[in-house]
Design a protein around this motif. Structure first.
Motif, mmCIF file in Angstrom:
data_model
loop_
_atom_site.group_PDB
_atom_site.id
_atom_site.type_symbol
_atom_site.label_atom_id
_atom_site.label_comp_id
_atom_site.label_asym_id
_atom_site.label_seq_id
_atom_site.Cartn_x
_atom_site.Cartn_y
_atom_site.Cartn_z
ATOM 1 N N LYS A 58 91.784 143.850 -31.134
ATOM 2 C CA LYS A 58 91.304 143.175 -29.938
ATOM 3 C C LYS A 58 90.412 142.018 -30.367
ATOM 4 C CE LYS A 58 88.226 145.077 -27.088
ATOM 5 N NZ LYS A 58 87.648 145.928 -26.048
ATOM 6 N N ARG A 59 90.826 140.804 -30.015
ATOM 7 C CA ARG A 59 90.027 139.615 -30.313
ATOM 8 C C ARG A 59 89.491 139.055 -29.002
ATOM 9 N NH1 ARG A 59 94.213 136.476 -34.177
ATOM 10 N NH2 ARG A 59 94.385 138.080 -35.758
ATOM 11 N N ILE A 60 88.203 138.786 -28.975
ATOM 12 C CA ILE A 60 87.574 138.228 -27.782
ATOM 13 C C ILE A 60 87.075 136.831 -28.121
ATOM 14 C CG2 ILE A 60 85.706 138.476 -26.115
ATOM 15 C CD1 ILE A 60 85.872 141.481 -26.555
ATOM 16 N N TYR A 61 87.487 135.864 -27.308
ATOM 17 C CA TYR A 61 87.076 134.482 -27.491
ATOM 18 C C TYR A 61 86.134 134.096 -26.357
ATOM 19 C CZ TYR A 61 90.932 134.287 -30.773
ATOM 20 O OH TYR A 61 91.771 134.528 -31.820
ATOM 21 N N CYS A 62 85.015 133.515 -26.711
ATOM 22 C CA CYS A 62 84.020 133.080 -25.736
ATOM 23 C C CYS A 62 84.067 131.551 -25.665
ATOM 24 C CB CYS A 62 82.640 133.558 -26.161
ATOM 25 S SG CYS A 62 81.364 133.133 -24.997
ATOM 26 N N VAL A 63 84.264 131.022 -24.450
ATOM 27 C CA VAL A 63 84.438 129.583 -24.260
ATOM 28 C C VAL A 63 83.449 129.110 -23.202
ATOM 29 C CG1 VAL A 63 86.073 127.780 -23.584
ATOM 30 C CG2 VAL A 63 86.882 129.796 -24.797
ATOM 31 N N LEU A 64 82.816 127.978 -23.471
ATOM 32 C CA LEU A 64 81.935 127.380 -22.466
ATOM 33 C C LEU A 64 82.768 126.831 -21.313
ATOM 34 C CD1 LEU A 64 79.486 125.357 -24.726
ATOM 35 C CD2 LEU A 64 79.014 127.483 -23.540
ATOM 36 N N ARG A 65 82.339 127.082 -20.090
ATOM 37 C CA ARG A 65 83.090 126.583 -18.932
ATOM 38 C C ARG A 65 82.949 125.075 -18.784
ATOM 39 N NH1 ARG A 65 82.446 131.050 -14.134
ATOM 40 N NH2 ARG A 65 83.187 132.765 -15.393
ATOM 41 N N SER A 66 81.785 124.578 -19.058
ATOM 42 C CA SER A 66 81.543 123.147 -18.950
ATOM 43 C C SER A 66 81.136 122.633 -20.329
ATOM 44 C CB SER A 66 80.425 122.890 -17.944
ATOM 45 O OG SER A 66 80.066 121.533 -17.957
ATOM 46 N N PRO A 67 81.723 121.556 -20.793
ATOM 47 C CA PRO A 67 81.418 121.101 -22.148
ATOM 48 C C PRO A 67 80.041 120.458 -22.312
ATOM 49 C CG PRO A 67 82.970 119.619 -21.110
ATOM 50 C CD PRO A 67 82.761 120.762 -20.165
ATOM 51 N N HIS A 68 79.397 120.050 -21.211
ATOM 52 C CA HIS A 68 78.161 119.284 -21.345
ATOM 53 C C HIS A 68 76.913 120.043 -20.892
ATOM 54 C CE1 HIS A 68 80.709 115.925 -22.301
ATOM 55 N NE2 HIS A 68 81.340 116.050 -21.138
ATOM 56 N N ASP A 102 75.210 123.779 -18.666
ATOM 57 C CA ASP A 102 75.366 125.200 -18.341
ATOM 58 C C ASP A 102 75.873 126.021 -19.519
ATOM 59 O OD1 ASP A 102 74.429 125.018 -15.750
ATOM 60 O OD2 ASP A 102 76.417 124.587 -14.930
ATOM 61 N N LYS A 103 75.033 126.123 -20.518
ATOM 62 C CA LYS A 103 75.404 126.938 -21.676
ATOM 63 C C LYS A 103 75.479 128.423 -21.310
ATOM 64 C CE LYS A 103 74.391 127.554 -26.480
ATOM 65 N NZ LYS A 103 75.650 127.251 -27.073
ATOM 66 N N ASP A 104 74.807 128.810 -20.226
ATOM 67 C CA ASP A 104 74.827 130.215 -19.807
ATOM 68 C C ASP A 104 76.136 130.595 -19.117
ATOM 69 O OD1 ASP A 104 72.299 130.499 -20.797
ATOM 70 O OD2 ASP A 104 71.330 130.094 -18.867
ATOM 71 N N SER A 105 76.885 129.621 -18.670
ATOM 72 C CA SER A 105 78.132 129.892 -17.965
ATOM 73 C C SER A 105 79.283 129.881 -18.974
ATOM 74 C CB SER A 105 78.348 128.825 -16.891
ATOM 75 O OG SER A 105 79.577 129.009 -16.275
ATOM 76 N N ARG A 106 79.836 131.060 -19.237
ATOM 77 C CA ARG A 106 80.903 131.176 -20.238
ATOM 78 C C ARG A 106 82.054 132.019 -19.709
ATOM 79 N NH1 ARG A 106 78.074 131.483 -26.025
ATOM 80 N NH2 ARG A 106 76.232 130.290 -25.516
ATOM 81 N N GLU A 107 83.214 131.799 -20.296
ATOM 82 C CA GLU A 107 84.389 132.615 -19.981
ATOM 83 C C GLU A 107 84.789 133.380 -21.231
ATOM 84 O OE1 GLU A 107 87.450 130.994 -16.952
ATOM 85 O OE2 GLU A 107 86.851 129.320 -18.228
ATOM 86 N N HIS A 108 85.255 134.597 -21.025
ATOM 87 C CA HIS A 108 85.699 135.430 -22.141
ATOM 88 C C HIS A 108 87.198 135.679 -22.006
ATOM 89 C CE1 HIS A 108 81.634 136.349 -23.527
ATOM 90 N NE2 HIS A 108 81.307 136.374 -22.241
ATOM 91 N N PHE A 109 87.912 135.447 -23.086
ATOM 92 C CA PHE A 109 89.346 135.698 -23.123
ATOM 93 C C PHE A 109 89.626 136.736 -24.196
ATOM 94 C CE2 PHE A 109 88.874 131.378 -21.542
ATOM 95 C CZ PHE A 109 89.616 131.451 -20.378
ATOM 96 N N GLU A 110 90.614 137.560 -23.930
ATOM 97 C CA GLU A 110 90.905 138.673 -24.823
ATOM 98 C C GLU A 110 92.363 138.616 -25.263
ATOM 99 O OE1 GLU A 110 89.195 142.710 -24.041
ATOM 100 O OE2 GLU A 110 91.283 143.044 -23.474
ATOM 101 N N LEU A 111 92.592 138.898 -26.523
ATOM 102 C CA LEU A 111 93.937 138.931 -27.078
ATOM 103 C C LEU A 111 94.106 140.271 -27.782
ATOM 104 C CD1 LEU A 111 96.485 137.206 -27.634
ATOM 105 C CD2 LEU A 111 95.417 136.555 -29.774
ATOM 106 N N ARG A 112 95.041 141.088 -27.296
ATOM 107 C CA ARG A 112 95.276 142.408 -27.883
ATOM 108 C C ARG A 112 96.616 142.431 -28.604
ATOM 109 N NH1 ARG A 112 92.924 147.225 -24.305
ATOM 110 N NH2 ARG A 112 91.024 146.198 -23.630
#
Length: 103
Positions: free
Chosen positions: A49-59, A61-71
């Protein structure tokens, strides 16, 4: 006195879709059980299980993130057979693998 040795074929399958992997294992095991194999076992390996954390906005809101999972689901099929009938088992196995991969 004749010593009988069993040879082993080990097949490792990986897939992102666990349902497709289970159906492929079932098709392979059904085909191999109808052949001259002495024993067949399907072993489930741990899922990666790999979890990738991506910032929603590039500039901002560092606190706002999305998590994607690859199994990655994994299975190992071990086929034990008598070495004298190896050719028949391998030919049936090739036909089965071609039919599974085709869809």
């Amino acid at each position: 006195m004749e010593i009988k040795t069993n040879a082993k074929i080990r097949v490792r399958l990986e897939s992102f879709n666990h349902e497709l992997l289970t159906s492929a294992c079932r098709k392979i095991s059904d085909t191999i059980q109808n052949s001259d194999a002495t024993k067949l076992s399907v072993v489930s390996l741990p899922t990666d299980k790999r979890i990738y954390c991506v910032l929603r906005s590039p500039h901002v809101d560092k606190d706002s993130r999305e998590h994607f999972e690859l199994r990655v689901h994994k299975r190992v099929i071990e086929i034990y057979y008598d070495p004298t009938v190896k050719c028949r088992i391998i030919s049936k196995f090739r036909i089965t693998v071609r039919s599974i991969i085709s869809y």
